[in-house]
Design a protein around this motif. Sequence first.
Motif, PDB file in Angstrom:
ATOM      1  N   GLY A  87       0.821  -1.207   0.000  1.00 33.84           N
ATOM      2  CA  GLY A  87       0.000   0.000   0.000  1.00 33.84           C
ATOM      3  C   GLY A  87       0.851   1.252   0.000  1.00 33.84           C
ATOM      4  O   GLY A  87       1.335   1.687  -1.036  1.00 33.84           O
ATOM      5  N   ILE A  88       1.063   1.831   1.192  1.00 36.28           N
ATOM      6  CA  ILE A  88       1.834   3.072   1.254  1.00 36.28           C
ATOM      7  C   ILE A  88       3.330   2.816   1.076  1.00 36.28           C
ATOM      8  O   ILE A  88       4.088   3.743   0.825  1.00 36.28           O
ATOM      9  CB  ILE A  88       1.585   3.827   2.571  1.00 36.28           C
ATOM     10  N   HIS A  89       3.753   1.558   1.200  1.00 34.95           N
ATOM     11  CA  HIS A  89       5.148   1.200   0.977  1.00 34.95           C
ATOM     12  C   HIS A  89       5.238   0.184  -0.164  1.00 34.95           C
ATOM     13  O   HIS A  89       4.486  -0.792  -0.194  1.00 34.95           O
ATOM     14  CB  HIS A  89       5.773   0.595   2.237  1.00 34.95           C
ATOM     15  N   LYS A  90       6.148   0.417  -1.095  1.00 34.46           N
ATOM     16  CA  LYS A  90       6.381  -0.521  -2.186  1.00 34.46           C
ATOM     17  C   LYS A  90       7.879  -0.680  -2.378  1.00 34.46           C
ATOM     18  O   LYS A  90       8.592   0.296  -2.593  1.00 34.46           O
ATOM     19  CB  LYS A  90       5.737  -0.045  -3.487  1.00 34.46           C
ATOM     20  N   THR A  91       8.342  -1.925  -2.279  1.00 33.17           N
ATOM     21  CA  THR A  91       9.767  -2.227  -2.397  1.00 33.17           C
ATOM     22  C   THR A  91      10.006  -3.122  -3.597  1.00 33.17           C
ATOM     23  O   THR A  91       9.289  -4.100  -3.812  1.00 33.17           O
ATOM     24  CB  THR A  91      10.277  -2.931  -1.129  1.00 33.17           C
ATOM     25  N   THR A  92      11.014  -2.784  -4.394  1.00 29.59           N
ATOM     26  CA  THR A  92      11.411  -3.591  -5.544  1.00 29.59           C
ATOM     27  C   THR A  92      12.887  -3.907  -5.440  1.00 29.59           C
ATOM     28  O   THR A  92      13.713  -3.008  -5.275  1.00 29.59           O
ATOM     29  CB  THR A  92      11.146  -2.846  -6.867  1.00 29.59           C
ATOM     30  N   VAL A  93      13.207  -5.194  -5.517  1.00 31.53           N
ATOM     31  CA  VAL A  93      14.598  -5.655  -5.513  1.00 31.53           C
ATOM     32  C   VAL A  93      14.843  -6.366  -6.845  1.00 31.53           C
ATOM     33  O   VAL A  93      14.010  -7.159  -7.284  1.00 31.53           O
ATOM     34  CB  VAL A  93      14.876  -6.612  -4.343  1.00 31.53           C
ATOM     35  N   TYR A  94      15.964  -6.095  -7.491  1.00 35.17           N
ATOM     36  CA  TYR A  94      16.209  -6.682  -8.799  1.00 35.17           C
ATOM     37  C   TYR A  94      17.676  -7.072  -8.951  1.00 35.17           C
ATOM     38  O   TYR A  94      18.567  -6.508  -8.309  1.00 35.17           O
ATOM     39  CB  TYR A  94      15.814  -5.715  -9.918  1.00 35.17           C
ATOM     40  N   GLY A  95      17.905  -8.068  -9.789  1.00 36.70           N
ATOM     41  CA  GLY A  95      19.255  -8.511 -10.083  1.00 36.70           C
ATOM     42  C   GLY A  95      19.304  -9.144 -11.461  1.00 36.70           C
ATOM     43  O   GLY A  95      18.325  -9.755 -11.903  1.00 36.70           O
ATOM     44  N   GLU A  96      20.422  -8.971 -12.159  1.00 40.17           N
ATOM     45  CA  GLU A  96      20.532  -9.467 -13.523  1.00 40.17           C
ATOM     46  C   GLU A  96      21.997  -9.732 -13.862  1.00 40.17           C
ATOM     47  O   GLU A  96      22.888  -9.010 -13.419  1.00 40.17           O
ATOM     48  CB  GLU A  96      19.958  -8.445 -14.506  1.00 40.17           C
ATOM     49  N   VAL A  97      22.249 -10.792 -14.631  1.00 37.64           N
ATOM     50  CA  VAL A  97      23.568 -11.088 -15.178  1.00 37.64           C
ATOM     51  C   VAL A  97      23.406 -11.301 -16.676  1.00 37.64           C
ATOM     52  O   VAL A  97      22.490 -12.002 -17.112  1.00 37.64           O
ATOM     53  CB  VAL A  97      24.188 -12.338 -14.526  1.00 37.64           C
ATOM     54  N   ASP A  98      24.287 -10.679 -17.461  1.00 37.97           N
ATOM     55  CA  ASP A  98      24.260 -10.842 -18.919  1.00 37.97           C
ATOM     56  C   ASP A  98      25.673 -11.197 -19.367  1.00 37.97           C
ATOM     57  O   ASP A  98      26.545 -10.333 -19.453  1.00 37.97           O
ATOM     58  CB  ASP A  98      23.783  -9.555 -19.588  1.00 37.97           C
ATOM     59  N   ALA A  99      25.911 -12.497 -19.632  1.00 34.49           N
ATOM     60  CA  ALA A  99      27.235 -12.985 -19.986  1.00 34.49           C
ATOM     61  C   ALA A  99      27.286 -13.346 -21.464  1.00 34.49           C
ATOM     62  O   ALA A  99      26.404 -14.059 -21.963  1.00 34.49           O
ATOM     63  CB  ALA A  99      27.593 -14.199 -19.139  1.00 34.49           C
ATOM     64  N   ARG A 100      28.319 -12.864 -22.154  1.00 35.94           N
ATOM     65  CA  ARG A 100      28.563 -13.218 -23.555  1.00 35.94           C
ATOM     66  C   ARG A 100      29.980 -13.779 -23.647  1.00 35.94           C
ATOM     67  O   ARG A 100      30.940 -13.102 -23.295  1.00 35.94           O
ATOM     68  CB  ARG A 100      28.397 -12.000 -24.465  1.00 35.94           C
ATOM     69  N   LEU A 117      17.970  -1.825  -5.409  1.00 35.05           N
ATOM     70  CA  LEU A 117      16.816  -1.748  -4.517  1.00 35.05           C
ATOM     71  C   LEU A 117      16.121  -0.417  -4.727  1.00 35.05           C
ATOM     72  O   LEU A 117      16.772   0.635  -4.771  1.00 35.05           O
ATOM     73  CB  LEU A 117      17.266  -1.876  -3.058  1.00 35.05           C
ATOM     74  N   GLU A 118      14.805  -0.452  -4.872  1.00 39.07           N
ATOM     75  CA  GLU A 118      13.981   0.753  -4.947  1.00 39.07           C
ATOM     76  C   GLU A 118      12.896   0.668  -3.883  1.00 39.07           C
ATOM     77  O   GLU A 118      12.304  -0.406  -3.680  1.00 39.07           O
ATOM     78  CB  GLU A 118      13.322   0.893  -6.318  1.00 39.07           C
ATOM     79  N   HIS A 119      12.630   1.788  -3.217  1.00 44.21           N
ATOM     80  CA  HIS A 119      11.565   1.813  -2.214  1.00 44.21           C
ATOM     81  C   HIS A 119      10.777   3.109  -2.352  1.00 44.21           C
ATOM     82  O   HIS A 119      11.351   4.206  -2.382  1.00 44.21           O
ATOM     83  CB  HIS A 119      12.132   1.701  -0.801  1.00 44.21           C
ATOM     84  N   GLY A 120       9.465   2.973  -2.437  1.00 41.31           N
ATOM     85  CA  GLY A 120       8.575   4.122  -2.506  1.00 41.31           C
ATOM     86  C   GLY A 120       7.707   4.205  -1.265  1.00 41.31           C
ATOM     87  O   GLY A 120       7.169   3.191  -0.803  1.00 41.31           O
ATOM     88  N   TRP A 121       7.575   5.402  -0.711  1.00 39.88           N
ATOM     89  CA  TRP A 121       6.778   5.629   0.506  1.00 39.88           C
ATOM     90  C   TRP A 121       5.763   6.726   0.212  1.00 39.88           C
ATOM     91  O   TRP A 121       6.131   7.864  -0.064  1.00 39.88           O
ATOM     92  CB  TRP A 121       7.689   6.025   1.663  1.00 39.88           C
ATOM     93  N   GLU A 122       4.492   6.362   0.250  1.00 37.79           N
ATOM     94  CA  GLU A 122       3.418   7.334   0.056  1.00 37.79           C
ATOM     95  C   GLU A 122       3.059   7.898   1.418  1.00 37.79           C
ATOM     96  O   GLU A 122       2.162   7.400   2.105  1.00 37.79           O
ATOM     97  CB  GLU A 122       2.206   6.666  -0.606  1.00 37.79           C
ATOM     98  N   VAL A 123       3.770   8.936   1.827  1.00 33.32           N
ATOM     99  CA  VAL A 123       3.562   9.537   3.147  1.00 33.32           C
ATOM    100  C   VAL A 123       2.113   9.979   3.290  1.00 33.32           C
ATOM    101  O   VAL A 123       1.454   9.736   4.311  1.00 33.32           O
ATOM    102  CB  VAL A 123       4.507  10.730   3.344  1.00 33.32           C
TER     103      VAL A 123
END
Length: 267
Positions: A87-100, A117-123
């Motif tokens: 709701g008022i807090h939304k957290t996104t964690v992401y990770g990626e590897v791109d090997a050639r 890491l991204e975090h949104g707070w709807e005060v």
Amino acid sequence: MSQTIADPTSASEDTLALLMPKPHSPSNPLLKPSREYRGIAAGDWMFYPTALVGVVYDDNLVWSTSKQVSAVGTRFRPRLVAVRDAGIHKTTVYGEVDARLYPSLTHNNTVNGQVGLEHGWEVERDFTIKVKADYEHKAFHISGGLVSTPSGITTLATPLQSDQVMASLTAQKSFGKAFVGGSVETRKTVYGPLDTPAGKFSQHYRDSFVNTVTMRGGYWVAPTAYVFAEGSGNVRDYTSSAYASKGYRAIAGLGTDRLSLFRGEVF
């Protein structure tokens, strides 16, 4: 062959501008969830994995006008995004590897990676704060000079590698149809040495430390359209002081949350 899994939403919530305002209209048809984009639930989190495995061919790997390098290789790209929406807090964690990987090259590996890491707070409904931290490793082949081989003179393809750390803070406040916002971002980049026929050559002169401050204000002139003005300034420091600079940007324009199936800004 490859296998892919769709991203979490039918339209990304990432905006073209860091301070693009929250939609003034109550709903956005571009962000309606569908069965196609549902991830894997685990407690309060939703996980969205992606996997790609394939074969790649590049006929000019180092972008050279002469003595071009061509190579066939394999590509492996796993990616994972985890989202917790409370709701008022939304957290996104992401990770990626791109090997050639190019077996025919002396320096055959280019491995890119990113985690953040991204975090949104709807005060309040009209006041939001977002923070983001990100680490990224980049590598791509460039020319390291010419080398002599039994078949003649050829170009040495060598990876140029860098590590970058970024952090940002954004705040936005609405006053009826008007809105204001500000952001602060800092970004540090460090380069690794480059392989050449004469040995390793330092790339530290490329290292940079960039700090940016941005302010924006605007007004919703219609339920789906707004006007805005934005000013930003940055300070760029490099190991080689000859590249150091200070700059600013001032823009004004028109934006839309939705126009048929499009959203964006003209400035």
